[in-house]
Design a protein around this motif. Structure first.
Motif, PDB file in Angstrom:
ATOM      1  N   GLY A 208      21.962 -22.152 -25.400  1.00  0.00           N
ATOM      2  CA  GLY A 208      20.515 -22.345 -25.349  1.00  0.00           C
ATOM      3  C   GLY A 208      19.766 -21.151 -25.905  1.00  0.00           C
ATOM      4  N   PRO A 209      18.470 -21.317 -26.136  1.00  0.00           N
ATOM      5  CA  PRO A 209      17.683 -20.231 -26.730  1.00  0.00           C
ATOM      6  C   PRO A 209      17.326 -19.135 -25.747  1.00  0.00           C
ATOM      7  N   GLU A 210      17.386 -19.424 -24.437  1.00  0.00           N
ATOM      8  CA  GLU A 210      16.956 -18.469 -23.433  1.00  0.00           C
ATOM      9  C   GLU A 210      18.144 -17.685 -22.883  1.00  0.00           C
ATOM     10  N   ARG A 211      17.908 -16.402 -22.608  1.00  0.00           N
ATOM     11  CA  ARG A 211      18.901 -15.586 -21.940  1.00  0.00           C
ATOM     12  C   ARG A 211      18.924 -15.942 -20.454  1.00  0.00           C
ATOM     13  N   PRO A 212      20.038 -15.702 -19.752  1.00  0.00           N
ATOM     14  CA  PRO A 212      20.077 -15.996 -18.322  1.00  0.00           C
ATOM     15  C   PRO A 212      19.006 -15.218 -17.559  1.00  0.00           C
ATOM     16  N   SER A 213      18.433 -15.860 -16.567  1.00  0.00           N
ATOM     17  CA  SER A 213      17.426 -15.218 -15.736  1.00  0.00           C
ATOM     18  C   SER A 213      17.553 -15.761 -14.322  1.00  0.00           C
ATOM     19  N   THR A 214      16.784 -15.188 -13.410  1.00  0.00           N
ATOM     20  CA  THR A 214      16.889 -15.547 -12.012  1.00  0.00           C
ATOM     21  C   THR A 214      15.671 -16.365 -11.571  1.00  0.00           C
ATOM     22  N   GLY A 215      15.775 -16.919 -10.372  1.00  0.00           N
ATOM     23  CA  GLY A 215      14.630 -17.574  -9.754  1.00  0.00           C
ATOM     24  C   GLY A 215      14.447 -19.018 -10.159  1.00  0.00           C
ATOM     25  N   ARG A 216      13.474 -19.647  -9.520  1.00  0.00           N
ATOM     26  CA  ARG A 216      13.202 -21.059  -9.747  1.00  0.00           C
ATOM     27  C   ARG A 216      12.743 -21.334 -11.174  1.00  0.00           C
ATOM     28  N   THR A 217      12.094 -20.345 -11.790  1.00  0.00           N
ATOM     29  CA  THR A 217      11.660 -20.540 -13.166  1.00  0.00           C
ATOM     30  C   THR A 217      12.852 -20.790 -14.080  1.00  0.00           C
ATOM     31  N   ALA A 218      13.938 -20.059 -13.856  1.00  0.00           N
ATOM     32  CA  ALA A 218      15.152 -20.257 -14.658  1.00  0.00           C
ATOM     33  C   ALA A 218      15.696 -21.662 -14.466  1.00  0.00           C
ATOM     34  N   LEU A 219      15.670 -22.142 -13.221  1.00  0.00           N
ATOM     35  CA  LEU A 219      16.186 -23.480 -12.928  1.00  0.00           C
ATOM     36  C   LEU A 219      15.325 -24.555 -13.580  1.00  0.00           C
ATOM     37  N   THR A 220      14.024 -24.404 -13.497  1.00  0.00           N
ATOM     38  CA  THR A 220      13.118 -25.371 -14.124  1.00  0.00           C
ATOM     39  C   THR A 220      13.298 -25.384 -15.631  1.00  0.00           C
ATOM     40  N   ARG A 221      13.466 -24.210 -16.216  1.00  0.00           N
ATOM     41  CA  ARG A 221      13.654 -24.111 -17.661  1.00  0.00           C
ATOM     42  C   ARG A 221      14.925 -24.861 -18.092  1.00  0.00           C
ATOM     43  N   ILE A 222      15.996 -24.721 -17.312  1.00  0.00           N
ATOM     44  CA  ILE A 222      17.243 -25.409 -17.633  1.00  0.00           C
ATOM     45  C   ILE A 222      17.073 -26.920 -17.488  1.00  0.00           C
TER      46      ILE A 222
END
Length: 307
Positions: A153-167
């Motif tokens: 994917g285009p995004e690097r791994p990140s934490t939190g609910r924002t990361a989950l929503t993005r996925i």
């Protein structure tokens, strides 16, 4: 005397403004919730039922939360020695803390046409169940402070609910792929990788794809997702099977005559997958779409917690 009416009059105004602000906040929250994919909501429900029965990772690492004492070993940093504990006995003890450094966990789901299949209307498609498990696992991981991301994917791994929503949004927008195997990617050292798919490609292709990902200490976990009919071949009589990935059609005059041979071939293929994973130091688990997703999620989370 003149100040009293002003004070009593301002209190209802303040309360009214507070209620308006609460209403605006609620409206914004509902608007944001309405944009979340229903799949994410379902995944978080699955994760919530599993979270109560799971434990955080108990790993030694650079954290602040005390875990245990152990005896000093050559090579341990002097700063880790607990002199107060060591003064109580002859051995020298070091103080270990729990792992507090977020680790990147990369998630991948097979998007080949074979995943868009189910044998009965009451069952989910294999791809639907894989998406549910991927997001539910992501929900558990972000609760533990892990960084998550989609492989490729285009995004690097990140934490939190924002990361989950993005996925979740990326899964909804991702196009189908003719290739049912992950592509080689330059993963960071000691990352973890969770791959979900049917893995029905030839074993030599699976082996080549996984070896391309297994460098630099990457730990991998394979979850094979199959429809129960793919396991038991419950059909009877004359059946025409249509390939979903360009294999063409195959007419079987009596399915009963090939069921045993089919079962042996599938078992051999699965044992080959286990052998590939074992050689790489990875894990392999199986999930059928007629089974509750919680069982597969528990198994995945347990494997990740052991690392």
């Amino acid at each position: 005397m003149s100040s009293t009416p002003c004070a009593t009059a301002s209190r209802p105004d303040a309360m009214a403004e507070q209620h308006k602000e609460q209403a605006r906040t609620l409206s914004r929250a509902e608007a944001q919730a309405s944009t979340l994919p229903p799949l994410l909501v379902a995944a978080e429900r699955v994760a919530a039922t599993v979270a109560a029965g799971t434990h955080g990772r108990r790993r030694v690492g650079p954290g602040e939360t005390f875990w245990q004492f152990r005896r000093y070993q050559p090579g341990d940093p002097v700063q880790s020695i607990d002199w107060r504990q060591s003064a109580r006995s002859d051995p020298i003890f070091v103080r270990e803390t729990e792992w507090a450094l977020a680790q990147s966990v990369w998630l991948w789901r097979d998007r080949s046409p074979s995943m868009a299949w189910r044998s009965h209307p009451d069952l989910p498609e294999k791809g639907e169940r894989a998406d549910l498990l991927l997001l539910a696992l992501g929900s558990l991981l972000v609760r533990g402070g892990e960084r998550i991301g989609l492989l490729g994917g285009p995004e690097r791994p990140s934490t939190g609910r924002t990361a989950l929503t993005r996925i979740a949004l990326a899964l909804g927008d991702a196009p189908s792929s003719e290739d049912g195997l992950p592509k080689g990617t330059d993963l960071p050292r000691h990352a973890q990788l969770v791959l979900l798919g049917d893995f029905l490609s030839p074993l030599e292709d699976v082996d080549a794809a996984l070896r391309g990902l297994a460098g630099r200490g990457v730990k991998g976990h394979l979850l094979q997702v199959l429809d129960p009919a793919e396991e038991s071949l419950p059909f009877s009589g004359r059946v025409r099977f249509a390939g979903l990935e360009g294999e063409g059609h195959t007419l079987v005059r009596r399915v009963e005559d090939v069921r045993d041979a089919y079962a042996k071939r599938l078992a051999g293929h699965r044992e080959g997958l286990r052998a590939i994973a074992r050689t790489l130091g990875w894990s392999f688990t199986l999930h059928h779409t007629d089974q509750p997703p919680q069982a597969a999620l528990l198994a995945l989370h347990a494997v990740l917690s052991e690392v």
